[in-house]
Each structure stands twice: as C-alpha cells, then as structure tokens.
Design an enzyme around this catalytic site. Structure first.
Site, PDB file in Angstrom:
ATOM      1  N   ARG A 178       0.824  -1.212   0.000  1.00  0.00           N
ATOM      2  CA  ARG A 178       0.000   0.000   0.000  1.00  0.00           C
ATOM      3  C   ARG A 178       0.855   1.258   0.000  1.00  0.00           C
ATOM      4  NH1 ARG A 178      -5.275  -0.257   1.099  1.00  0.00           N
ATOM      5  NH2 ARG A 178      -5.230   1.916   1.724  1.00  0.00           N
ATOM      6  N   ARG A 182       9.706   5.482  -4.001  1.00  0.00           N
ATOM      7  CA  ARG A 182      10.156   5.982  -5.301  1.00  0.00           C
ATOM      8  C   ARG A 182      11.627   6.393  -5.262  1.00  0.00           C
ATOM      9  NH1 ARG A 182       4.849   8.175  -6.091  1.00  0.00           N
ATOM     10  NH2 ARG A 182       3.656   6.328  -6.668  1.00  0.00           N
ATOM     11  N   ARG A 256      -8.955  -3.052  13.752  1.00  0.00           N
ATOM     12  CA  ARG A 256      -8.431  -1.788  14.263  1.00  0.00           C
ATOM     13  C   ARG A 256      -9.462  -0.708  13.978  1.00  0.00           C
ATOM     14  NH1 ARG A 256      -6.073  -4.697  16.585  1.00  0.00           N
ATOM     15  NH2 ARG A 256      -3.836  -5.049  16.776  1.00  0.00           N
ATOM     16  N   ARG A 287      -2.109  11.073  12.023  1.00  0.00           N
ATOM     17  CA  ARG A 287      -2.101  12.110  10.990  1.00  0.00           C
ATOM     18  C   ARG A 287      -3.065  13.235  11.336  1.00  0.00           C
ATOM     19  NH1 ARG A 287      -3.722   7.876   6.135  1.00  0.00           N
ATOM     20  NH2 ARG A 287      -5.384   6.868   7.262  1.00  0.00           N
ATOM     21  N   GLU A 310      -6.296  12.230  13.737  1.00  0.00           N
ATOM     22  CA  GLU A 310      -6.704  10.823  13.641  1.00  0.00           C
ATOM     23  C   GLU A 310      -5.892   9.982  14.636  1.00  0.00           C
ATOM     24  OE1 GLU A 310      -6.981   9.178   9.641  1.00  0.00           O
ATOM     25  OE2 GLU A 310      -6.135   7.298  10.369  1.00  0.00           O
ATOM     26  N   TYR A 357      -8.358  -5.449   3.131  1.00  0.00           N
ATOM     27  CA  TYR A 357      -8.042  -4.018   3.176  1.00  0.00           C
ATOM     28  C   TYR A 357      -8.397  -3.394   1.823  1.00  0.00           C
ATOM     29  CZ  TYR A 357      -5.086  -0.230   5.112  1.00  0.00           C
ATOM     30  OH  TYR A 357      -4.593   0.938   5.637  1.00  0.00           O
ATOM     31  N   ASP A 359      -9.843  -0.721  -0.919  1.00  0.00           N
ATOM     32  CA  ASP A 359     -10.098   0.702  -1.130  1.00  0.00           C
ATOM     33  C   ASP A 359     -11.446   0.863  -1.825  1.00  0.00           C
ATOM     34  OD1 ASP A 359      -7.805   1.605   0.049  1.00  0.00           O
ATOM     35  OD2 ASP A 359      -6.645   1.641  -1.801  1.00  0.00           O
TER      36      ASP A 359
END
Ligand code: UDP
Length: 381
Positions: A178, A182, A256, A287, A310, A357, A359
């Site tokens: 996830r 780079r 969670r 975050r 959060e 998980y 999206d």
C-alpha cells in the site's frame, strides 16, 4: 416494516451495499431494502459540512478516489464528477517535514545528501547490507530490505506501531504494497490512472445511488435486531463484520478502529496540505487532516480552517475499520467463508465482510462482480 415485500435485504449503506442496491433496483427492477445502524448513508466514505467553517470533511478520514479500473471509473462517473485534486502526503519526523511516499527528496533531505536517481540503488544496497538475516516475509523485514533500517525506523516503524499496535515484524509483508517507494522525485501517493474528490462530496454520490423508488433506505436500524424477522426467501447482502454475522462461532477476528478529533483553527491555512502524517511513536495521533485542501476549486473563508486529528484505537465497542490481515486471522476468516458459501442466497463482502483491506474502487469492483453473479444466477436462465 413489511419484510415480505422485498427481494433483497442489504445490510450496510457503504459502497458495497449502495452499488448493489442501485444495480439490483435500476437494472433488474428488484425491490431492495437497505439498512444501516448509523444515522447516515455512505458508510465510512460519508462526508458532511462542518457548520462553523463551512468546510466539507470526510467523517471517517480523508478518502481519495483513485482507480485504474476503467469499468469502475465509468460506473462512478455516472453519479459524480471529480475535481482535479491530486493526492500528495507529507510526513513530520522530529519537527521536520518530508515527502511521503519515501522518494528521492525524502532520502536526500533525511541524509543531507544529493543523490541522483541512478545512485539510489547503490546507496541503499550499502544500507541494507548492514543487516543480517532479514526475513522478507514480514512487514518489518520487507521494509528494511527495500529502504534500509534508518529510513524504516524514521518513517515506518513508529507510525506502524501506532496504527496497528503490533510489532511490525508480526504484520504481513503485503501491507507494504500500500505504501509506494520511489527513487525519483515523483510525489504522487497513487499509481492510479484516475484520481480526484467528488465535486459535490461523497454524501451526494450515495444519495444518487439510492434514489430509485424501488430502494427503501432505513437508517438507525441494526440488522441484528431484525434478523429474526427476515423472510427465508429474501436474499441477503451483508457488508458488516464477518465474525459478527456468525455470532463469533469460530472466535472473534482482530480489527483496528480510529477516533477523530475535530478542531477549528483561526488561521486560513494550518498545515498547507490535506494530510500530514506524524511518523514518531511518541506523538499519539497518526495524521492530521485539513479537508479545505481537498477542494482547491471551492472558495473558503480566510479566517479559519478545520483540522481533524486521527488516533488509532483498539476497543471492542468501537466500529471496526481495518482488518488485521495476518495468518492467524486469515485461518479464522477461511472457516467463516466456508460457512457463508453454504447459503446460496447470502452474499458477504466489502472491507468488513471480506476481511480485506479494500479501497473504494476495489469495493465498487467487487459489488459490480457480485451483481453480475446474481444476474447470471437468478435472472438470465
Ligand atoms: N505507513 C507508514 N508511514 C506512513 C504511512 C503509512 O509506516 O507515513 C504504513 C502503515 O503501516 C500503514 C500502511 O503503511 O498502516 C498503509 O498506509 P496507508 O496510507 O495506505 O493507510 P490508510 O490510508 O489506508 O489508513
């Protein structure tokens, strides 16, 4: 309520349930009752306007729509247009802001060097060679084998410990897929072909999905309070927690949860970006969201802004948000799924039902596939 007059009962008004309701009602003319124990549609994608600032925020954390799946992109565009928002994340570590996903800027800034893209592999190979016996099968080992221990400990370890409240070595390596990494200056969080925020917010999409007169929406209604009233010929789509559906017969799955604290700040711009991660373990939140930045096309007042902190949470009374996809839980999931398959009129899916998980785009894809199965099975003989 007349449960006899419905063809499908759908539990959960998130994307899984709402897309299926829309397809079944509009394409197959089915009578659908869709219920949710919350007081709103949209599941965890729900957005609403904070009344003091007038800023739309995503009640369960920032949701960026992104996909490379053409079928999903075409489908969702029937219900909304998207703005040109492009997701970029930053992370704060020891009071300094870095780019996240880790890219060449992050590496150069963290080490105080000036590598060229073609020098990154050699540099990291030296870092990684300092390690002995890396087990790439777990999250920690996999991360160190890609970026070395120093970057891992700064940007990944503390955040992951906070988020999952588990040692990263106990988490599956697949979780790392996830998180992009780079070796150039690309700051994009996603590789997806399309991305953006719905121009009129997420709530508006769900209102459109559920608009048909064939669809009855009942909120504040818990499936577990009415399941005994459901007629046995009614087909059921369930997108709640998998273990709960079967009364925890094979034991509870681990989940969670998250907690969100809203604050209004009397400045025009608090952090200059929509999502700022906090990497260090001793900062209790993971975050800070500043939803104003999700809509560059909108005009907001200049006196204040909304921020949302959060916090990860483990509490059996809280709503489950994330599955803990390790081996132990996967074994339990298999037992539940074997049981679910025995009922041909039962469809359990979505992030909570599949214990995956997923999206948003993956959930929509899953709903469209389930729809095709239902159509082939019952209506195209
Ligand atoms: N992660 C991390 N540092 C970050 C962001 C993410 O270590 O700054 C790890 C963490 O374990 C997290 C996972 O990568 O659970 C997936 O992150 P993602 O941003 O996809 O989480 P989501 O937005 O779904 O909560």
């Amino acid at each position: 309520m007349d449960f006899e007059s419905i063809d499908f009962l759908i539990v959960g008004c998130g994307f899984l349930g709402s897309v299926l309701a829309e397809r079944l009602a509009n394409d197959l003319n089915q009578r659908v009752l869709i219920i949710d124990k919350r007081n709103h549609i949209g599941g965890n994608c729900y957005s609403e306007i904070e009344p003091i600032t007038g800023i739309e925020y995503h009640k369960y954390g920032t949701h960026i729509f992104h996909t490379s799946n053409q079928k999903v992109w075409q489908y969702i565009n029937k219900f909304t247009d998207f703005n040109s928002y492009f997701h970029q994340v930053l992370t704060t570590y020891h009071d300094k802001v870095y780019q996240m996903p880790i890219n060449l800027e992050t590496i150069n800034s963290f080490y105080g060097i000036n590598l060229k893209p073609y020098e990154v592999d050699g540099f990291l190979a030296k870092e990684i060679s300092k390690e002995i016996n890396i087990d790439k099968n777990n999250f920690e080992g996999k991360a160190i084998s890609l970026i070395g221990r120093q970057l891992y400990e700064a940007f990944i370890k503390g955040y992951t410990l906070k988020q999952w409240q588990k040692e990263p070595s106990e988490l599956p390596a697949s979780l790392l897929s996830r998180l992009p990494f780079r070796k150039n200056y690309n700051e994009s969080y996603y590789f997806s072909r399309w991305q953006g925020i719905p121009l009129n917010g997420y709530k508006n999409i769900f209102e459109k999905l559920l608009k048909s007169p064939k669809i009855q929406v009942k909120l504040n209604l818990d499936y577990f309070d009415i399941r005994h009233l459901i007629h046995q010929n009614t087909k059921i789509v369930y997108s709640g927690a998998l273990d709960k559906f079967f009364d925890y017969k094979f034991g509870p799955l681990e989940w969670r949860s998250l907690k969100f604290d809203l604050e209004i700040k009397n400045v025009m711009d608090f952090q200059g970006t929509s999502v700022m991660n906090y990497a260090a373990h001793d900062i209790p939140f993971t975050r800070i969201h500043e939803p104003k930045h999700l809509h560059p096309e909108r005009e907001f007042n200049e006196k204040n802004t909304l921020i949302v902190k959060e916090y990860p949470l483990i509490d059996s009374k809280m709503e489950p948000f994330y599955p803990v996809n390790d081996e132990k839980n996967q074994k339990i999931v298999l037992q539940y799924k074997e049981l679910a398959i025995l009922d041909p009129d039962l469809y359990i899916a979505g992030r909570l039902g599949d214990y995956k998980y997923l999206d948003m785009h993956e959930t929509i894809d899953s709903a469209l596939n389930i729809y095709e199965n239902i159509k082939n099975k019952y209506y195209e003989k």
